[in-house]
Scaffold this motif. Structure first.
Motif, PDB file in Angstrom:
ATOM      1  N   LEU A  21     -10.194   2.410  31.639  1.00 23.42           N
ATOM      2  CA  LEU A  21     -10.730   1.257  32.358  1.00 23.42           C
ATOM      3  C   LEU A  21     -11.880   1.645  33.284  1.00 23.42           C
ATOM      4  O   LEU A  21     -12.842   0.882  33.439  1.00 23.42           O
ATOM      5  CB  LEU A  21      -9.610   0.589  33.167  1.00 23.42           C
ATOM      6  CG  LEU A  21      -9.936  -0.720  33.876  1.00 23.42           C
ATOM      7  CD1 LEU A  21     -10.457  -1.752  32.891  1.00 23.42           C
ATOM      8  CD2 LEU A  21      -8.710  -1.255  34.606  1.00 23.42           C
ATOM      9  N   ALA A  22     -11.826   2.824  33.881  1.00 17.60           N
ATOM     10  CA  ALA A  22     -12.865   3.244  34.820  1.00 17.60           C
ATOM     11  C   ALA A  22     -14.202   3.447  34.127  1.00 17.60           C
ATOM     12  O   ALA A  22     -15.254   3.036  34.636  1.00 17.60           O
ATOM     13  CB  ALA A  22     -12.436   4.517  35.544  1.00 17.60           C
ATOM     14  N   THR A  23     -14.172   4.085  32.958  1.00 16.24           N
ATOM     15  CA  THR A  23     -15.424   4.379  32.240  1.00 16.24           C
ATOM     16  C   THR A  23     -15.706   3.390  31.121  1.00 16.24           C
ATOM     17  O   THR A  23     -16.777   3.424  30.509  1.00 16.24           O
ATOM     18  CB  THR A  23     -15.372   5.790  31.649  1.00 16.24           C
ATOM     19  OG1 THR A  23     -14.289   5.864  30.709  1.00 16.24           O
ATOM     20  CG2 THR A  23     -15.147   6.828  32.746  1.00 16.24           C
ATOM     21  N   LYS A  24     -14.711   2.522  30.809  1.00 18.24           N
ATOM     22  CA  LYS A  24     -14.826   1.542  29.723  1.00 18.24           C
ATOM     23  C   LYS A  24     -15.148   2.220  28.391  1.00 18.24           C
ATOM     24  O   LYS A  24     -16.005   1.772  27.632  1.00 18.24           O
ATOM     25  CB  LYS A  24     -15.859   0.469  30.063  1.00 18.24           C
ATOM     26  CG  LYS A  24     -15.489  -0.357  31.287  1.00 18.24           C
ATOM     27  CD  LYS A  24     -16.524  -1.417  31.583  1.00 18.24           C
ATOM     28  CE  LYS A  24     -16.071  -2.309  32.734  1.00 18.24           C
ATOM     29  NZ  LYS A  24     -15.808  -1.562  33.970  1.00 18.24           N
ATOM     30  N   THR A  25     -14.438   3.322  28.147  1.00 19.15           N
ATOM     31  CA  THR A  25     -14.630   4.065  26.904  1.00 19.15           C
ATOM     32  C   THR A  25     -13.298   4.229  26.176  1.00 19.15           C
ATOM     33  O   THR A  25     -12.224   4.163  26.779  1.00 19.15           O
ATOM     34  CB  THR A  25     -15.227   5.453  27.184  1.00 19.15           C
ATOM     35  OG1 THR A  25     -14.368   6.164  28.093  1.00 19.15           O
ATOM     36  CG2 THR A  25     -16.621   5.342  27.769  1.00 19.15           C
ATOM     37  N   LEU A  26     -13.389   4.459  24.872  1.00 21.74           N
ATOM     38  CA  LEU A  26     -12.224   4.685  24.019  1.00 21.74           C
ATOM     39  C   LEU A  26     -12.182   6.149  23.604  1.00 21.74           C
ATOM     40  O   LEU A  26     -13.222   6.754  23.333  1.00 21.74           O
ATOM     41  CB  LEU A  26     -12.300   3.807  22.768  1.00 21.74           C
ATOM     42  CG  LEU A  26     -12.115   2.302  22.966  1.00 21.74           C
ATOM     43  CD1 LEU A  26     -12.637   1.553  21.743  1.00 21.74           C
ATOM     44  CD2 LEU A  26     -10.648   1.961  23.198  1.00 21.74           C
ATOM     45  N   ILE A  78      -3.895   0.484  25.520  1.00 15.33           N
ATOM     46  CA  ILE A  78      -4.064   0.791  24.097  1.00 15.33           C
ATOM     47  C   ILE A  78      -4.384  -0.516  23.388  1.00 15.33           C
ATOM     48  O   ILE A  78      -3.636  -1.492  23.519  1.00 15.33           O
ATOM     49  CB  ILE A  78      -2.798   1.438  23.513  1.00 15.33           C
ATOM     50  CG1 ILE A  78      -2.541   2.786  24.196  1.00 15.33           C
ATOM     51  CG2 ILE A  78      -2.902   1.612  22.009  1.00 15.33           C
ATOM     52  CD1 ILE A  78      -1.232   3.448  23.802  1.00 15.33           C
ATOM     53  N   PRO A  79      -5.483  -0.609  22.642  1.00 14.61           N
ATOM     54  CA  PRO A  79      -5.842  -1.877  21.993  1.00 14.61           C
ATOM     55  C   PRO A  79      -5.022  -2.135  20.735  1.00 14.61           C
ATOM     56  O   PRO A  79      -4.210  -1.309  20.310  1.00 14.61           O
ATOM     57  CB  PRO A  79      -7.321  -1.679  21.665  1.00 14.61           C
ATOM     58  CG  PRO A  79      -7.492  -0.201  21.519  1.00 14.61           C
ATOM     59  CD  PRO A  79      -6.503   0.429  22.463  1.00 14.61           C
TER      60      PRO A  79
END
Length: 342
Positions: A21-26, A78-79
């Motif tokens: 969430l902090a970096t908006k990366t997967l 987790i998406p």
């Protein structure tokens, strides 16, 4: 096979796709903790075969962090909330037992299913239709249950088992999308005349094959233009929002129902239509294993079908989300979690 025997056959860690969430990366975690099911909470451990993605789901943690983390002690995002897989462990009294093939839309308050092992609860799950592949099964739950609730709970359409003698017309925006394809099929089954908004000649042919009797190509005709030369419809289900939802107001008759799964229709009502008497609602679907079970029956009877846009391998999450975010997927974007048997 007993739960104890099954317990000994799954690892303590496995692969998972995690959203930071902090970096908006997967990023793929190769040794993520396998969830421990709590039978008191009706948890079933699922070995995941395939999952389906939902448009804009990576925005949800940013927009609704409290809601998405309310049943998530580890605060791990987790998406992938549509899942198809095999039950590994189950509460003793559950109708779903180890070895059962199931599918579900799981509540997004818990971590999703883009991982090798996940949790499903009985209220969310139904048995996978036998004729569907894992990828096809994963494409069904959210889209089909959303369509079911939009038509039968919010728009007041009679269910297929209770057909109405009154012939009604329905307009569906984004009809070739994940939810749209189910709206077309279920509306046709309920006896409605289906008008579908599409964006290409290919989707025109495709959506007519699912039951639409008329189409509106948004690239050549706006809904406002269409409304000038056509009778208003009884029901509109909006799957786009924005300009399409604003123009949908011109297409709905007085006493009609305008339902959106994207945003509140009232906020898009044109000023000159402020006095138009229309039931208008925005809703967010809730997972329902019972409704999914009804949809399973329709699939097994050959009355409707799953629509998969594309299938991606576990490591190809960037491509899968790019396809999804492109806005032109026909049906659902699916990820094969388990390694296919060659």
């Amino acid at each position: 096979m007993s739960n104890t025997e099954m317990d000994s056959k799954y690892p303590s860690t496995a692969k998972a796709l995690v959203f930071d969430l902090a970096t908006k990366t997967l990023d793929v975690y190769h040794s993520n903790r396998v969830p421990v099911p709590d039978p008191i909470r009706d948890d079933h451990l699922i070995q995941v075969e395939a999952i389906a993605l939902c448009a804009r789901e990576l925005e949800w943690p940013c927009l609704f962090p409290a809601a998405l983390l309310s049943d998530n002690p580890d605060k791990q995002i987790i998406p992938g909330y549509d899942v198809a897989g095999t039950v590994i462990t189950a509460p003793p009294a559950s109708p779903f037992q180890p070895g059962d093939e199931v599918y579900a839309r799981t509540y997004p308050a818990r971590p999703g299913n883009y991982r090798e092992f996940s949790i499903g609860r009985g209220v969310e799950m139904a048995r996978k239709p036998h004729q569907l592949s894992w990828a096809e099964a994963a494409s069904v739950p959210m889209s089909a249950v959303t369509a079911w609730q939009a038509l039968y709970e919010h728009a007041g359409v009679a269910r297929p088992s209770e057909p109405s003698s009154e012939r009604k017309r329905i307009l569906i925006t984004a009809a070739a999308g994940g939810c749209g394809v189910w709206l077309v099929q279920l509306a046709k089954m309920a006896g409605l005349e289906v008008i579908a908004q599409v964006g290409s000649p290919q989707n025109d042919r495709f959506i007519r094959g699912l039951g639409a009797t008329e189409t509106v190509n948004y690239r050549t005709m706006s809904l406002m233009e269409w409304a000038k030369t056509h009778e208003p419809v009884d029901v509109i289900i909006d799957c786009i929002g924005g300009k399409a939802l604003e123009e949908a107001w011109y297409c709905i008759k007085d006493q009609g129902s305008l339902i959106s799964i994207v945003e509140p229709p009232e906020g898009k009502r044109p000023e000159e239509l402020k006095t138009k008497d229309v039931k208008n609602e925005f809703f967010i679907m809730y997972p329902s294993g019972q409704q999914l079970g009804e949809i399973s029956k329709l699939i097994e009877q050959g009355r409707c079908e799953a629509v998969v846009d594309s299938v991606w391998a576990f490591p190809d999450f960037k491509g899968a989300f790019e396809r999804l975010d492109g806005g032109h997927a026909r049906g659902k974007v699916v990820v094969q979690i388990a390694q296919p048997v060659v």
